[in-house]
Design a protein around this motif. Structure first.
Motif, PDB file in Angstrom:
ATOM      1  N   GLY A  66      31.619  40.977  34.527  1.00 20.74           N
ATOM      2  CA  GLY A  66      30.489  40.209  35.048  1.00 20.74           C
ATOM      3  C   GLY A  66      30.857  39.430  36.291  1.00 20.74           C
ATOM      4  N   PHE A  67      32.081  38.864  36.296  1.00 24.70           N
ATOM      5  CA  PHE A  67      32.547  38.127  37.468  1.00 24.70           C
ATOM      6  C   PHE A  67      32.614  39.039  38.688  1.00 24.70           C
ATOM      7  CE2 PHE A  67      36.121  37.093  40.242  1.00 24.70           C
ATOM      8  CZ  PHE A  67      35.836  35.803  40.616  1.00 24.70           C
ATOM      9  N   PHE A  68      33.214  40.211  38.524  1.00 23.33           N
ATOM     10  CA  PHE A  68      33.341  41.109  39.669  1.00 23.33           C
ATOM     11  C   PHE A  68      31.994  41.694  40.069  1.00 23.33           C
ATOM     12  CE2 PHE A  68      37.807  40.974  38.513  1.00 23.33           C
ATOM     13  CZ  PHE A  68      38.397  40.917  39.769  1.00 23.33           C
ATOM     14  N   PHE A  69      31.085  41.846  39.109  1.00 22.62           N
ATOM     15  CA  PHE A  69      29.733  42.280  39.466  1.00 22.62           C
ATOM     16  C   PHE A  69      29.070  41.260  40.370  1.00 22.62           C
ATOM     17  CE2 PHE A  69      25.141  42.193  38.607  1.00 22.62           C
ATOM     18  CZ  PHE A  69      24.802  43.479  39.001  1.00 22.62           C
ATOM     19  N   GLU A  70      29.250  39.967  40.071  1.00 23.43           N
ATOM     20  CA  GLU A  70      28.691  38.922  40.924  1.00 23.43           C
ATOM     21  C   GLU A  70      29.301  38.965  42.325  1.00 23.43           C
ATOM     22  OE1 GLU A  70      29.276  35.224  39.006  1.00 23.43           O
ATOM     23  OE2 GLU A  70      27.851  35.618  37.384  1.00 23.43           O
ATOM     24  N   GLN A  71      30.598  39.292  42.411  1.00 20.30           N
ATOM     25  CA  GLN A  71      31.230  39.388  43.721  1.00 20.30           C
ATOM     26  C   GLN A  71      30.646  40.551  44.521  1.00 20.30           C
ATOM     27  OE1 GLN A  71      33.243  36.744  44.332  1.00 20.30           O
ATOM     28  NE2 GLN A  71      32.679  36.287  42.213  1.00 20.30           N
ATOM     29  N   TYR A  72      30.417  41.672  43.854  1.00 18.37           N
ATOM     30  CA  TYR A  72      29.826  42.816  44.537  1.00 18.37           C
ATOM     31  C   TYR A  72      28.404  42.504  45.002  1.00 18.37           C
ATOM     32  CZ  TYR A  72      33.724  45.373  42.439  1.00 18.37           C
ATOM     33  OH  TYR A  72      34.968  45.792  42.065  1.00 18.37           O
ATOM     34  N   VAL A  73      27.663  41.804  44.140  1.00 23.16           N
ATOM     35  CA  VAL A  73      26.298  41.414  44.517  1.00 23.16           C
ATOM     36  C   VAL A  73      26.324  40.494  45.733  1.00 23.16           C
ATOM     37  CG1 VAL A  73      24.265  40.109  43.783  1.00 23.16           C
ATOM     38  CG2 VAL A  73      25.321  41.762  42.231  1.00 23.16           C
ATOM     39  N   TRP A 139      45.691  30.974  39.415  1.00 23.45           N
ATOM     40  CA  TRP A 139      45.763  32.147  40.286  1.00 23.45           C
ATOM     41  C   TRP A 139      46.723  31.924  41.443  1.00 23.45           C
ATOM     42  CZ3 TRP A 139      44.467  36.219  37.978  1.00 23.45           C
ATOM     43  CH2 TRP A 139      43.418  36.240  37.059  1.00 23.45           C
ATOM     44  N   SER A 140      46.838  30.715  41.923  1.00 22.93           N
ATOM     45  CA  SER A 140      47.816  30.428  42.965  1.00 22.93           C
ATOM     46  C   SER A 140      49.235  30.630  42.439  1.00 22.93           C
ATOM     47  CB  SER A 140      47.630  28.998  43.472  1.00 22.93           C
ATOM     48  OG  SER A 140      48.573  28.680  44.483  1.00 22.93           O
ATOM     49  N   THR A 141      49.477  30.169  41.210  1.00 17.56           N
ATOM     50  CA  THR A 141      50.784  30.362  40.594  1.00 17.56           C
ATOM     51  C   THR A 141      51.065  31.844  40.374  1.00 17.56           C
ATOM     52  OG1 THR A 141      50.609  28.227  39.478  1.00 17.56           O
ATOM     53  CG2 THR A 141      52.202  29.798  38.592  1.00 17.56           C
ATOM     54  N   ALA A 142      50.067  32.567  39.863  1.00 17.46           N
ATOM     55  CA  ALA A 142      50.242  34.001  39.612  1.00 17.46           C
ATOM     56  C   ALA A 142      50.550  34.757  40.896  1.00 17.46           C
ATOM     57  CB  ALA A 142      48.981  34.564  38.945  1.00 17.46           C
ATOM     58  N   THR A 143      49.855  34.394  41.983  1.00 15.33           N
ATOM     59  CA  THR A 143      50.106  35.071  43.254  1.00 15.33           C
ATOM     60  C   THR A 143      51.519  34.810  43.746  1.00 15.33           C
ATOM     61  OG1 THR A 143      47.761  34.900  43.865  1.00 15.33           O
ATOM     62  CG2 THR A 143      49.335  35.291  45.637  1.00 15.33           C
ATOM     63  N   GLY A 144      51.964  33.548  43.661  1.00 12.43           N
ATOM     64  CA  GLY A 144      53.317  33.226  44.092  1.00 12.43           C
ATOM     65  C   GLY A 144      54.369  33.950  43.283  1.00 12.43           C
ATOM     66  N   MET A 145      54.173  34.061  41.972  1.00 18.51           N
ATOM     67  CA  MET A 145      55.124  34.774  41.130  1.00 18.51           C
ATOM     68  C   MET A 145      55.084  36.265  41.395  1.00 18.51           C
ATOM     69  SD  MET A 145      54.570  32.617  37.600  1.00 18.51           S
ATOM     70  CE  MET A 145      55.633  33.703  36.660  1.00 18.51           C
ATOM     71  N   MET A 146      53.888  36.791  41.633  1.00 20.90           N
ATOM     72  CA  MET A 146      53.763  38.220  41.890  1.00 20.90           C
ATOM     73  C   MET A 146      54.480  38.626  43.173  1.00 20.90           C
ATOM     74  SD  MET A 146      50.266  40.408  42.460  1.00 20.90           S
ATOM     75  CE  MET A 146      49.859  39.343  43.845  1.00 20.90           C
ATOM     76  N   LEU A 147      54.371  37.784  44.205  1.00 22.95           N
ATOM     77  CA  LEU A 147      55.032  38.086  45.473  1.00 22.95           C
ATOM     78  C   LEU A 147      56.540  37.939  45.377  1.00 22.95           C
ATOM     79  CD1 LEU A 147      52.547  36.367  47.962  1.00 22.95           C
ATOM     80  CD2 LEU A 147      52.718  38.792  47.369  1.00 22.95           C
ATOM     81  N   GLY A 291      41.215  41.487  42.243  1.00 20.74           N
ATOM     82  CA  GLY A 291      41.482  42.529  41.262  1.00 20.74           C
ATOM     83  C   GLY A 291      42.966  42.775  41.072  1.00 20.74           C
ATOM     84  N   ARG A 292      43.721  42.727  42.166  1.00 22.90           N
ATOM     85  CA  ARG A 292      45.180  42.880  42.080  1.00 22.90           C
ATOM     86  C   ARG A 292      45.801  41.752  41.269  1.00 22.90           C
ATOM     87  NH1 ARG A 292      48.397  40.921  47.124  1.00 22.90           N
ATOM     88  NH2 ARG A 292      47.549  39.037  46.139  1.00 22.90           N
ATOM     89  N   ASP A 293      45.348  40.517  41.513  1.00 20.63           N
ATOM     90  CA  ASP A 293      45.877  39.368  40.767  1.00 20.63           C
ATOM     91  C   ASP A 293      45.556  39.478  39.281  1.00 20.63           C
ATOM     92  OD1 ASP A 293      46.777  38.420  43.169  1.00 20.63           O
ATOM     93  OD2 ASP A 293      45.204  36.902  43.411  1.00 20.63           O
ATOM     94  N   VAL A 294      44.356  39.952  38.963  1.00 20.96           N
ATOM     95  CA  VAL A 294      43.967  40.122  37.560  1.00 20.96           C
ATOM     96  C   VAL A 294      44.886  41.125  36.875  1.00 20.96           C
ATOM     97  CG1 VAL A 294      42.175  41.125  36.088  1.00 20.96           C
ATOM     98  CG2 VAL A 294      41.559  39.404  37.786  1.00 20.96           C
ATOM     99  N   ALA A 295      45.144  42.256  37.542  1.00 21.57           N
ATOM    100  CA  ALA A 295      46.009  43.275  36.951  1.00 21.57           C
ATOM    101  C   ALA A 295      47.418  42.731  36.723  1.00 21.57           C
ATOM    102  CB  ALA A 295      46.048  44.514  37.854  1.00 21.57           C
ATOM    103  N   TRP A 296      47.934  41.950  37.692  1.00 21.66           N
ATOM    104  CA  TRP A 296      49.291  41.412  37.541  1.00 21.66           C
ATOM    105  C   TRP A 296      49.364  40.410  36.398  1.00 21.66           C
ATOM    106  CZ3 TRP A 296      51.780  36.831  37.318  1.00 21.66           C
ATOM    107  CH2 TRP A 296      53.180  36.858  37.440  1.00 21.66           C
TER     108      TRP A 296
END
Length: 313
Positions: A66-73, A139-147, A291-296
């Motif tokens: 639903g969240f990503f549907f709202e982004q597409y809309v 999400w900021s923490t997840a991005t930093g760890m992912m990188l 979407g990339r952050d969600v998958a990670w």
């Protein structure tokens, strides 16, 4: 480092999909000491791992289909605004002034809708704001760890809906006044242009009225029964600064290219529509990154749970 080794917080899964740098952090090894990254953010510590453990699953659940549907809309709305403006200008033969005013009026109705939500559903808006700010930390923490840099983006600001609404209204007003004043100095009678197109005025009133009624409907929906506990999302804060940038760019382009005064409205409109079209690929990139952050994060939580299970065994 908080609490000594990170091994006390997380254990490394036997078959992990995480990057080697993230695994090094989870084992408790020292983060990279490259001075180039020293001023680029905060070091990731055991507290950040605990943050993901405590709030990661909830943040992940909120970024559902639903969240990503709202982004597409939202992206389709941007494309629709640009398409309608170009169609009216190039096909329907609308006057550039009329199309430009339709665009500005739409921005004002959007601001009014955000103000209505803030005034009539303040409790639900504040609840959404608290969740949004906490999710941003996740999400900021997840991005930093992912990188794998061992650091996360530094951000001392928290989203405040009231400030966002104030900025949007203020800067939209400045932009509208600048555009109307510039058109007047160019010899264009804005009011006469609008009055000469009665059908256009009708379309404008209906479209903006429907947009406003939709916002009121959202507020009413969140004011009855169990829906009173649902957060009400806000979008205020980015529109005003964007309008100022486009306004300055369009007027600067007219002066630099020495465009005839009678073409100024058309040029400003093209700049506004061009700005919207330029936002579309950036918007698509933002959705891709989310979407990339969600998958990670999903892999991270899965590996952490697997590691905890193997340790207990």
């Amino acid at each position: 480092m908080i609490g000594g080794s990170w091994r006390s917080v997380l254990c490394e899964p036997a078959d992990s999909n995480l990057s080697p740098k993230v695994l090094r952090l989870m084992r408790g090894d020292s983060p990279p000491s490259d001075s180039d990254h020293h001023d680029r953010g905060l070091p990731i510590t055991a507290a950040h791992h605990r943050l993901l453990a405590a709030h990661g699953a909830a943040a992940l659940a909120r970024r559902d289909r639903g969240f990503f549907f709202e982004q597409y809309v939202g992206g389709l709305e941007l494309a629709w605004v640009a398409a309608c403006g170009l169609w009216g200008l190039l096909v329907a033969g609308w006057e550039p002034v009329s199309s430009l005013l339709l665009l500005l009026a739409g921005y004002w109705v959007r601001n009014l809708g955000e103000l209505i939500k803030l005034l009539l559903a303040r409790t639900q808006v504040e609840r959404w704001s608290e969740t949004f700010n906490r999710d941003q930390e996740v999400w900021s923490t997840a991005t930093g760890m992912m990188l794998g840099f061992g650091r996360m983006a530094r951000s001392d600001t928290r989203y405040a809906p009231a400030v966002g609404v104030f900025l949007d209204c203020l800067l939209t007003g400045v932009c509208s006044a600048a555009v109307l004043l510039y058109l007047r100095q160019s010899g264009i009678d804005v009011w006469a242009s609008v009055q000469s197109e009665h059908a256009y005025v009708g379309v404008l009133g209906v479209s903006l009225g429907v947009q406003l009624l939709m916002t009121v409907g959202i507020v009413i929906q969140h004011s009855v029964g169990s829906a009173r506990d649902r957060p009400v999302a806000m979008r205020a804060g980015a529109l005003g600064p964007g309008l100022i940038v486009v306004c300055i760019a369009s007027i600067s382009a007219i002066n630099a290219l020495q465009i005839a005064p009678e073409q100024s409205a058309r040029t400003i409109l093209y700049c506004f529509l061009g700005g919207i079209l330029l936002l579309l690929p950036l918007y698509a990139l933002g959705v891709f990154v989310m979407g990339r952050d969600v998958a990670w994060l999903r892999r991270y939580l899965h590996d952490r749970a697997a590691g905890a299970g193997s340790q207990s065994d």
